[in-house]
Motif scaffolding. Structure first.
Motif, mmCIF file in Angstrom:
data_model
loop_
_atom_site.group_PDB
_atom_site.id
_atom_site.type_symbol
_atom_site.label_atom_id
_atom_site.label_comp_id
_atom_site.label_asym_id
_atom_site.label_seq_id
_atom_site.Cartn_x
_atom_site.Cartn_y
_atom_site.Cartn_z
ATOM 1 N N LYS A 101 14.089 22.158 6.810
ATOM 2 C CA LYS A 101 12.678 22.498 6.585
ATOM 3 C C LYS A 101 11.946 21.354 5.872
ATOM 4 O O LYS A 101 10.824 20.997 6.225
ATOM 5 C CB LYS A 101 12.574 23.778 5.762
ATOM 6 C CG LYS A 101 12.952 25.037 6.534
ATOM 7 C CD LYS A 101 12.911 26.255 5.617
ATOM 8 C CE LYS A 101 13.381 27.504 6.364
ATOM 9 N NZ LYS A 101 13.474 28.668 5.448
ATOM 10 N N ILE A 102 12.604 20.796 4.868
ATOM 11 C CA ILE A 102 11.999 19.686 4.115
ATOM 12 C C ILE A 102 11.797 18.475 5.018
ATOM 13 O O ILE A 102 10.735 17.850 5.028
ATOM 14 C CB ILE A 102 12.878 19.319 2.901
ATOM 15 C CG1 ILE A 102 12.917 20.464 1.892
ATOM 16 C CG2 ILE A 102 12.363 18.044 2.227
ATOM 17 C CD1 ILE A 102 13.998 20.316 0.838
ATOM 18 N N ALA A 103 12.832 18.138 5.798
ATOM 19 C CA ALA A 103 12.749 16.971 6.694
ATOM 20 C C ALA A 103 11.702 17.190 7.775
ATOM 21 O O ALA A 103 10.959 16.263 8.136
ATOM 22 C CB ALA A 103 14.114 16.700 7.321
ATOM 23 N N ASN A 104 11.597 18.402 8.312
ATOM 24 C CA ASN A 104 10.597 18.720 9.337
ATOM 25 C C ASN A 104 9.182 18.531 8.805
ATOM 26 O O ASN A 104 8.311 17.971 9.480
ATOM 27 C CB ASN A 104 10.777 20.160 9.819
ATOM 28 C CG ASN A 104 11.748 20.269 10.973
ATOM 29 O OD1 ASN A 104 11.937 19.322 11.724
ATOM 30 N ND2 ASN A 104 12.386 21.406 11.096
ATOM 31 N N ALA A 105 8.956 19.031 7.593
ATOM 32 C CA ALA A 105 7.623 18.904 6.987
ATOM 33 C C ALA A 105 7.271 17.437 6.764
ATOM 34 O O ALA A 105 6.130 17.014 6.989
ATOM 35 C CB ALA A 105 7.577 19.669 5.667
ATOM 36 N N ASN B 112 3.111 12.689 16.080
ATOM 37 C CA ASN B 112 3.260 12.511 17.530
ATOM 38 C C ASN B 112 4.685 12.763 18.011
ATOM 39 O O ASN B 112 4.890 13.183 19.155
ATOM 40 C CB ASN B 112 2.810 11.103 17.937
ATOM 41 C CG ASN B 112 3.588 10.022 17.213
ATOM 42 O OD1 ASN B 112 3.860 10.142 16.006
ATOM 43 N ND2 ASN B 112 3.958 8.960 17.913
ATOM 44 N N ILE B 113 5.688 12.487 17.160
ATOM 45 C CA ILE B 113 7.072 12.713 17.615
ATOM 46 C C ILE B 113 7.684 13.993 17.029
ATOM 47 O O ILE B 113 8.731 14.437 17.490
ATOM 48 C CB ILE B 113 7.987 11.505 17.302
ATOM 49 C CG1 ILE B 113 8.045 11.239 15.794
ATOM 50 C CG2 ILE B 113 7.561 10.280 18.059
ATOM 51 C CD1 ILE B 113 9.074 10.167 15.435
ATOM 52 N N TYR B 114 7.014 14.580 16.062
ATOM 53 C CA TYR B 114 7.523 15.832 15.473
ATOM 54 C C TYR B 114 7.784 16.907 16.527
ATOM 55 O O TYR B 114 8.846 17.562 16.507
ATOM 56 C CB TYR B 114 6.534 16.341 14.413
ATOM 57 C CG TYR B 114 6.771 17.768 13.991
ATOM 58 C CD1 TYR B 114 7.800 18.091 13.114
ATOM 59 C CD2 TYR B 114 5.956 18.800 14.496
ATOM 60 C CE1 TYR B 114 8.026 19.412 12.743
ATOM 61 C CE2 TYR B 114 6.184 20.104 14.113
ATOM 62 C CZ TYR B 114 7.206 20.411 13.238
ATOM 63 O OH TYR B 114 7.427 21.711 12.877
ATOM 64 N N PRO B 115 6.865 17.137 17.501
ATOM 65 C CA PRO B 115 7.101 18.196 18.497
ATOM 66 C C PRO B 115 8.357 17.955 19.337
ATOM 67 O O PRO B 115 8.977 18.918 19.798
ATOM 68 C CB PRO B 115 5.841 18.147 19.375
ATOM 69 C CG PRO B 115 4.802 17.491 18.527
ATOM 70 C CD PRO B 115 5.540 16.500 17.692
ATOM 71 N N LEU C 23 18.099 16.974 11.958
ATOM 72 C CA LEU C 23 18.790 17.531 13.118
ATOM 73 C C LEU C 23 19.833 18.582 12.757
ATOM 74 O O LEU C 23 20.363 19.256 13.636
ATOM 75 C CB LEU C 23 19.479 16.407 13.905
ATOM 76 C CG LEU C 23 18.568 15.395 14.595
ATOM 77 C CD1 LEU C 23 19.390 14.290 15.235
ATOM 78 C CD2 LEU C 23 17.689 16.068 15.639
ATOM 79 N N GLY C 24 20.150 18.694 11.477
ATOM 80 C CA GLY C 24 21.250 19.552 11.058
ATOM 81 C C GLY C 24 20.996 21.041 11.220
ATOM 82 O O GLY C 24 19.946 21.479 11.713
ATOM 83 N N VAL C 25 21.981 21.812 10.764
ATOM 84 C CA VAL C 25 21.905 23.271 10.844
ATOM 85 C C VAL C 25 20.691 23.770 10.071
ATOM 86 O O VAL C 25 20.346 23.235 9.016
ATOM 87 C CB VAL C 25 23.197 23.889 10.263
ATOM 88 C CG1 VAL C 25 23.117 25.405 10.256
ATOM 89 C CG2 VAL C 25 24.399 23.438 11.071
ATOM 90 N N GLU C 26 20.054 24.791 10.608
ATOM 91 C CA GLU C 26 18.819 25.299 10.002
ATOM 92 C C GLU C 26 19.041 25.708 8.554
ATOM 93 O O GLU C 26 20.023 26.360 8.216
ATOM 94 C CB GLU C 26 18.300 26.497 10.805
ATOM 95 C CG GLU C 26 16.909 26.921 10.382
ATOM 96 C CD GLU C 26 16.299 27.933 11.329
ATOM 97 O OE1 GLU C 26 15.100 28.209 11.181
ATOM 98 O OE2 GLU C 26 17.015 28.440 12.203
ATOM 99 N N LEU D 159 16.541 13.771 -2.557
ATOM 100 C CA LEU D 159 16.567 12.544 -1.763
ATOM 101 C C LEU D 159 15.786 12.706 -0.460
ATOM 102 O O LEU D 159 15.108 11.787 -0.010
ATOM 103 C CB LEU D 159 18.017 12.141 -1.458
ATOM 104 C CG LEU D 159 18.840 11.598 -2.630
ATOM 105 C CD1 LEU D 159 20.295 11.390 -2.217
ATOM 106 C CD2 LEU D 159 18.255 10.288 -3.149
ATOM 107 N N ILE D 160 15.897 13.877 0.140
ATOM 108 C CA ILE D 160 15.180 14.128 1.401
ATOM 109 C C ILE D 160 13.677 14.244 1.148
ATOM 110 O O ILE D 160 12.863 13.707 1.895
ATOM 111 C CB ILE D 160 15.728 15.401 2.078
ATOM 112 C CG1 ILE D 160 17.219 15.242 2.371
ATOM 113 C CG2 ILE D 160 14.971 15.699 3.374
ATOM 114 C CD1 ILE D 160 17.924 16.531 2.712
ATOM 115 N N LYS D 161 13.314 14.927 0.059
ATOM 116 C CA LYS D 161 11.899 15.086 -0.276
ATOM 117 C C LYS D 161 11.229 13.751 -0.564
ATOM 118 O O LYS D 161 10.071 13.524 -0.208
ATOM 119 C CB LYS D 161 11.758 15.993 -1.501
ATOM 120 C CG LYS D 161 11.908 17.468 -1.244
ATOM 121 C CD LYS D 161 11.782 18.244 -2.556
ATOM 122 C CE LYS D 161 12.040 19.721 -2.333
ATOM 123 N NZ LYS D 161 12.040 20.474 -3.601
#
Length: 205
Positions: free
Chosen positions: A88-92, A100-103, A80-83, A29-31
């Motif tokens: 990792k999937i959501a960050n990518a 622009n807002i990722y950082p 935002l959750g625990v590493e 679902l996240i991917k």
């Protein structure tokens, strides 16, 4: 003339409703989540509160059934959750869709443990009680203070005042911060069901 079924394909990932508690670690679902321009605007607003300054940190997403509110909440909790793999999937995904807002999100979490995710699904019941029951599940899942878990579960009953709930939430925030946690993320899906219950049970205030 081209047949439409050769041009249009429906993804089956979202053919059933999302349940924030059940689907919290559903990587598919996240991917497959595709942030819309509106979702990116909301992520930008939320990013403004990911620091120590006084800022707005409570948001209400309002829209018709099927417009993606629960999918957004699931993505945000992964972001935002625990590493782990979900983050990792959501960050990518965020990095490719909104560089622009990722950082901002990257800096907000830094080397910290992430946010304690408290997912609450709306049912015809007491909101105060459901908040506490979900808090207890989240703390227990992270292996934190068993004594606090027992106290929260003992307090999770109809009629508990919201002031008492907020004191327990404050305790959870402190214990999570003590283990390098970034904060507590409380997501309430189908809030209207709680409001309807309270309307029929005004004695619970």
């Amino acid at each position: 003339m081209t047949n439409l079924h050769h041009q249009i394909r429906i993804r089956s990932t979202y053919t059933r409703s999302i349940n924030l508690q059940r689907d919290s670690n559903n990587f598919d679902l996240i991917k497959s989540y595709l942030p819309t321009s509106k979702a990116i605007q909301v992520l930008e607003q939320i990013a403004g509160g990911l620091n120590q300054k006084q800022n707005e940190r409570a948001f209400a997403l309002i829209g018709p059934y099927g417009s993606g509110k629960s999918a957004f909440a699931l993505f945000l909790s992964a972001l935002l959750g625990v590493e782990g793999d979900a983050r990792k999937i959501a960050n990518a995904k965020l990095k490719s869709c909104a560089p622009n807002i990722y950082p901002i999100y990257e800096r907000a979490l830094g080397n910290k443990r992430g946010y304690l995710r408290v997912a609450i699904n709306g049912i015809p019941a007491s909101l105060s009680r459901q908040i506490l029951e979900s808090l207890a599940i989240s703390i227990e899942g992270e292996g934190l203070d068993n004594g606090l878990v027992r106290r929260i579960r003992a307090g999770a009953k109809d009629g508990i005042s919201m002031d008492q709930v907020l004191l327990l939430v404050d305790e959870v925030q402190n214990i999570w911060a003590s283990v390098a946690g970034s904060g507590v993320l409380i997501e309430i899906d189908e809030l209207g069901k709680f409001l309807e219950y309270e309307a029929y049970h005004p004695q619970h205030s």
